[in-house]
Design an enzyme around this catalytic site. Structure first.
Site, PDB file in Angstrom:
ATOM      1  N   GLU A   1      43.278  36.062  89.701  1.00 40.51           N
ATOM      2  CA  GLU A   1      42.206  36.459  89.607  1.00 40.51           C
ATOM      3  C   GLU A   1      42.333  37.616  90.284  1.00 40.51           C
ATOM      4  O   GLU A   1      42.959  37.863  91.878  1.00 40.51           O
ATOM      5  CB  GLU A   1      40.850  35.979  90.450  1.00 40.51           C
ATOM      6  CG  GLU A   1      39.999  36.413  89.984  1.00 40.51           C
ATOM      7  CD  GLU A   1      38.808  35.142  90.970  1.00 40.51           C
ATOM      8  OE1 GLU A   1      37.564  35.749  90.656  1.00 40.51           O
ATOM      9  OE2 GLU A   1      39.335  34.096  91.056  1.00 40.51           O
TER      10      GLU A   1
ATOM     11  N   HIS B   1      40.083  39.885  93.239  1.00 45.42           N
ATOM     12  CA  HIS B   1      39.419  39.836  94.161  1.00 45.42           C
ATOM     13  C   HIS B   1      39.073  40.170  95.337  1.00 45.42           C
ATOM     14  O   HIS B   1      39.579  40.457  95.674  1.00 45.42           O
ATOM     15  CB  HIS B   1      39.032  37.733  93.883  1.00 45.42           C
ATOM     16  CG  HIS B   1      37.920  37.676  94.321  1.00 45.42           C
ATOM     17  ND1 HIS B   1      37.190  37.805  95.703  1.00 45.42           N
ATOM     18  CD2 HIS B   1      36.584  36.823  94.141  1.00 45.42           C
ATOM     19  CE1 HIS B   1      35.969  36.657  95.927  1.00 45.42           C
ATOM     20  NE2 HIS B   1      35.739  36.269  95.133  1.00 45.42           N
TER      21      HIS B   1
END
Length: 270
Positions: A149, A151
């Site tokens: 991810e 993020h």
């Protein structure tokens, strides 16, 4: 362009502790017109990492009943498991292999490995590369794409992303890609993001608040969907609500987000 809409059970974290059962949450997702469901392994599977056969059968029955496709499975690689040493690549690889097997058993085709970080801008522990590489063959056998991810506060143009792209180039694998969390667009403009878009396999549609007029003052959805449309991106947009956890609020917020995203998509298609 083809968008598919889903919801992460994380969106309903507060409500699932107070007012919703798993069946309730799945019925809510289906009632939205969404067709995908995303979970966190440790947070949503009773008896993790060894759920009962009865629970597994019930999971598949629930998905079939509500017309939901398992999308992304959230896995955790705890590099700080031991107080006196870091996790080794072999130990982390065993954790990931375990979760790949469970994700496949439950019907998921994407897996997000959350590896411990070593900096405030979320640089993953160096063990990540060995952990993932040791599992590429297993992921291929199971039909799962491993997708770390991106993020906040990590931006798209960052050494973390460069490392993932270099890994892709070196291995040539089709079982590794990028998961974009839209929370990264709170501060950065949504321009020229197509430099990594061919490698983006899943999008967590992170948001915090959408008002009754379907206005989101934080995440630039029109710019995000326009960029995806302009470059022909297709895939899952999975709602991830991270706002106020007051009871029932997440239900209304996710509904507002889906109404907003669908209205923008309709305009783009027109």
């Amino acid at each position: 362009m083809s968008f598919s809409y889903g919801v992460s059970l994380y969106s309903y974290t507060g409500d699932m502790h107070t007012v919703l059962t798993l069946d309730d949450a799945m019925a809510e997702i289906a009632d939205l017109g969404a067709t995908g469901i995303e979970i966190l392994g440790e947070g949503n599977i009773p008896g993790y990492p060894e759920p009962s056969a009865e629970w597994i059968d019930a999971w598949h029955a629930r998905c079939a009943h509500h017309g939901l496709t398992p999308t992304n499975y959230g896995s955790w690689i705890d590099t700080s498991l031991w107080h006196d040493r870091d996790l080794t690549a072999d130990e982390g690889a065993a954790m990931l292999a375990r979760d790949l097997g469970l994700a496949a058993t439950l019907g998921f085709t994407f897996l997000r490995p959350k590896v411990g970080v070593v900096s405030h801008d979320l640089k993953p522990h160096p063990v990540w590369e060995g952990v993932v590489e040791r599992n590429l063959d297993r992921a291929a056998e199971l039909g799962i794409v491993i997708c770390p991810e991106i993020h906040a506060p990590t931006p798209i143009r960052h050494e973390v992303v460069d490392g993932y792209l270099a890994f892709l180039e070196r291995t040539g694998t089709k079982n590794f890609g990028l998961l974009i969390d839209t929370g990264i667009f709170q501060r950065a403009p949504v321009t020229a993001k197509h430099e990594v878009l061919p490698h983006v396999v899943f999008i967590q549609a992170k948001f915090f608040d959408i008002d009754a007029d379907l206005t989101d003052a934080t995440i630039p959805w029109r710019e995000i969907l326009t960029t995806l449309d302009e470059h022909g991106w297709s895939g899952w947009l999975s709602s991830e609500y991270e706002g106020d956890r007051a009871p029932y609020r997440s239900l209304e917020q996710v509904r507002r987000q889906h109404a907003l995203l669908r209205s923008i998509e309709a305009e783009l298609r027109a």
